[in-house]
Design an enzyme around this catalytic site. Sequence first.
Site, PDB file in Angstrom:
ATOM      1  N   CYS A 145      -8.009  -2.347   0.465  1.00  0.00           N
ATOM      2  CA  CYS A 145      -6.980  -2.289  -0.585  1.00  0.00           C
ATOM      3  C   CYS A 145      -7.467  -2.998  -1.845  1.00  0.00           C
ATOM      4  CB  CYS A 145      -5.660  -2.866  -0.100  1.00  0.00           C
ATOM      5  SG  CYS A 145      -5.754  -4.588   0.365  1.00  0.00           S
TER       6      CYS A 145
ATOM      7  N   ASP B 232      -3.590 -11.089  14.358  1.00  0.00           N
ATOM      8  CA  ASP B 232      -3.334 -11.607  13.011  1.00  0.00           C
ATOM      9  C   ASP B 232      -3.410 -13.128  13.078  1.00  0.00           C
ATOM     10  OD1 ASP B 232      -1.819 -10.125  10.390  1.00  0.00           O
ATOM     11  OD2 ASP B 232      -1.706 -12.314  10.432  1.00  0.00           O
TER      12      ASP B 232
END
Length: 396
Positions: A341, A251
């Site tokens: 998403c 990340d």
Amino acid sequence: MGMARVILRPGREDSVLRRHPWIFSGAVQEVRGRPSPGETVEVLSSSGAWLAFGAWSPHSQIRVRVWSFDRGAPVEGALFEERIQRCMLLRRDILGARETNAFRLVHAESDGMPGLVVDSYAGFLVCQFSSAGVERHRDAIVDALEAAFSPRGVYERSDTDARTKEGLPKRTGLISGEEPPERVEIVEHGARFLVDIKRGHKTGFYLDQRENRLCARALSSGREVLNCFSYTGAFGVAAMLGGANSVLNVDTSAASLESALDNARLNGIDLSRFGVKEADVFSCLRELRDDGRSFDLVVLDPPKFASTAGQVARAARGYKDINMLAFEVLKPGGLLITFSCSAHIGPALFQKIVADAALDAGREASIVRYLWQASDHPVGLAFPEGLYLKGLVCAA
Ligand code: SAH
């Protein structure tokens, strides 16, 4: 002086008759009266037929969000109480037997509360008021939540971009009850996670991936896992609890990776097998590939690449890139669990993008499972826009 009225252009009543809750600016012929932001208006067809009560949003392209199609149900406390009660019962029914104390209680339009999201974390409610309508009725809605739920505390995270489109300032802070701790501990299918309600993404945690983390966990045994876009490591923890040999979490956010390590410790995971790497996934995947590294299971859960219809083409290229790279670091016989998403990228398009990615990576792959947002994030049948999260488990 009666309620203000919004008269639609000829033919524009069709979607309202199909109970779609959004009325766009282009559908409005005339406004009779001077409604203020969030005020309840009556919606009428061009021929004068009564259609709905809705909330007036003068600053948004979605000019009216429908509260009710029932002329006999005024928009007031009783309506909110009834809807929130229904939300509670649904969650009790669908989550009843499962082990979690963190769930979405109210999923906006799909739960009859346009612009309102309420998540529950171990008894603390976190609210996002993202439309003029719910903003105007904020006090009555909070009262209804308190009456139905008796929460430990109600915290506000109205810091969504949607508020800007509605001309509303961002607002966060305690609304009532107990101040939530810096990190609230939740349990999901036996896994424990620390959630930063006040500063975390969205309301703190990606509750919509709960069922998909369970799926990943069931597929992890004995595997070397690469968890891309890990945030606080939830997929990684799930994989380790499912018997993965190791997980590498990637990340760009160092703070999220710190939390991932805390979450791993909290679950008794051996940190020598739970790595974190602060890096951009696009370049990290290229490096891993160029170094000849490979994995048995890759999870790709990127942030929303397309926020508007206009961004779809660019987003599609981004999705294709990371999926191609993911296939390239996947061992033969490996699994790719990949998500989008972005509501603007539909399931069919997403599948096509992943197919193109496999082709470019020179991998033959098949879909062994379709994944969706968790069931506490329902999709109103009259509101297909409520579907945003889709995923594929691909075997290559
Ligand atoms: N899978 C997570 C949620 C992922 S949210 C869960 O189940 O909890 C998306 C994450 O991607 C965020 O943590 C964000 O910091 C990270 N991110 C965004 N762009 C990135 C990039 N280019 N490279 C790596 N991480 C990125």
